[in-house]
Design an enzyme around this catalytic site. Structure first.
Site, PDB file in Angstrom:
ATOM      1  N   ASP A  92      45.680  36.475  35.467  1.00  0.00           N
ATOM      2  CA  ASP A  92      45.267  37.829  35.853  1.00  0.00           C
ATOM      3  C   ASP A  92      46.481  38.534  36.455  1.00  0.00           C
ATOM      4  O   ASP A  92      47.202  37.968  37.282  1.00  0.00           O
ATOM      5  CB  ASP A  92      44.113  37.757  36.871  1.00  0.00           C
ATOM      6  N   ILE A  93      46.688  39.756  36.008  1.00  0.00           N
ATOM      7  CA  ILE A  93      47.875  40.509  36.411  1.00  0.00           C
ATOM      8  C   ILE A  93      47.790  40.951  37.889  1.00  0.00           C
ATOM      9  O   ILE A  93      48.801  41.218  38.511  1.00  0.00           O
ATOM     10  CB  ILE A  93      48.067  41.729  35.459  1.00  0.00           C
ATOM     11  N   HIS A 118      35.100  37.846  29.768  1.00  0.00           N
ATOM     12  CA  HIS A 118      36.129  36.988  30.369  1.00  0.00           C
ATOM     13  C   HIS A 118      35.574  36.269  31.589  1.00  0.00           C
ATOM     14  O   HIS A 118      34.734  36.784  32.307  1.00  0.00           O
ATOM     15  CB  HIS A 118      37.393  37.774  30.740  1.00  0.00           C
ATOM     16  N   HIS A 143      36.736  34.533  35.154  1.00  0.00           N
ATOM     17  CA  HIS A 143      37.803  34.395  36.149  1.00  0.00           C
ATOM     18  C   HIS A 143      37.801  32.955  36.671  1.00  0.00           C
ATOM     19  O   HIS A 143      36.749  32.446  37.088  1.00  0.00           O
ATOM     20  CB  HIS A 143      37.542  35.304  37.369  1.00  0.00           C
TER      21      HIS A 143
HETATM   22  P1  AMP Z   1      36.595  42.727  35.562  1.00  0.00           P
HETATM   23  O1  AMP Z   1      36.395  43.376  34.206  1.00  0.00           O
HETATM   24  O2  AMP Z   1      35.878  43.505  36.638  1.00  0.00           O
HETATM   25  O3  AMP Z   1      36.238  41.274  35.549  1.00  0.00           O
HETATM   26  O4  AMP Z   1      38.126  42.828  35.930  1.00  0.00           O
HETATM   27  C1  AMP Z   1      39.126  42.735  34.951  1.00  0.00           C
HETATM   28  C2  AMP Z   1      40.268  41.879  35.428  1.00  0.00           C
HETATM   29  O5  AMP Z   1      41.269  41.920  34.422  1.00  0.00           O
HETATM   30  C3  AMP Z   1      40.913  42.330  36.735  1.00  0.00           C
HETATM   31  O6  AMP Z   1      40.974  41.231  37.634  1.00  0.00           O
HETATM   32  C4  AMP Z   1      42.308  42.799  36.300  1.00  0.00           C
HETATM   33  O7  AMP Z   1      43.299  42.533  37.265  1.00  0.00           O
HETATM   34  C5  AMP Z   1      42.529  42.008  35.034  1.00  0.00           C
HETATM   35  N1  AMP Z   1      43.430  42.657  34.074  1.00  0.00           N
HETATM   36  C6  AMP Z   1      43.374  43.928  33.617  1.00  0.00           C
HETATM   37  N2  AMP Z   1      44.353  44.163  32.729  1.00  0.00           N
HETATM   38  C7  AMP Z   1      45.056  43.011  32.624  1.00  0.00           C
HETATM   39  C8  AMP Z   1      46.202  42.595  31.861  1.00  0.00           C
HETATM   40  N3  AMP Z   1      46.831  43.425  31.028  1.00  0.00           N
HETATM   41  N4  AMP Z   1      46.654  41.333  31.999  1.00  0.00           N
HETATM   42  C9  AMP Z   1      46.035  40.468  32.843  1.00  0.00           C
HETATM   43  N5  AMP Z   1      44.934  40.794  33.574  1.00  0.00           N
HETATM   44  C10 AMP Z   1      44.460  42.040  33.477  1.00  0.00           C
END
Ligand code: AMP
Length: 132
Positions: free
Chosen positions: A29-30, A93, A95
């Protein structure tokens, strides 16, 4: 239009890759909650995780289990926490978050700011521990 995670799975957008199989992909996660915070996705795009077919759903979790075992070996932590939110990115996704206490799973907390080199080093460390 493809989701950002579909583009990541196809290698069109860079990511700190942890592992991949023919159907699933794991990357850091970024905006990590803790060092080693990883996302696990199906390569094929489905928004809502509970809309996945049974085979893809169980396959995703089995893949996540192997990734979590790698995280646990590579990152000092008590447990690897698991969460599904999906309110930000419309591509299913999971986490996986290294945790030591309950509050480490609080998504409202400010995220870590890690340098590219640190992210690369963490990804390489976890990746080396994963046995698919
Ligand atoms: P959620 O959809 O609420 O589960 O959150 C999306 C997650 O994706 C967040 O924790 C972001 O930090 C992560 N995220 C968004 N864009 C990217 C990316 N390009 N690379 C890695 N993680 C990402």
């Amino acid at each position: 239009m493809s989701s950002i995670f579909s583009k990541i799975a196809r290698g069109e957008i860079p990511s700190y890759k942890i592992a991949e199989s023919d159907k699933f992909y794991a990357f850091l996660d970024i905006n990590p909650m803790s060092e080693g915070h990883t996302l696990v996705i199906p390569k094929e795009e489905t928004d809502y995780i509970f809309d996945l077919g049974e085979t893809d759903f169980s396959g995703l979790f089995l893949f996540a289990k192997k990734v979590a075992e790698g995280i646990k070996s590579a990152v000092p932590c008590t447990r690897v926490g698991i969460a599904v939110i999906g309110l930000e990115v419309p591509h299913a996704h999971i986490h996986l978050i290294p945790i030591n206490k309950e509050s480490d799973m609080d998504f409202r907390k400010p995220k870590l700011k890690l340098q590219k080199e640190e992210m690369e080093a963490i990804a390489a460390r976890i990746s080396s521990q994963i046995k698919l």
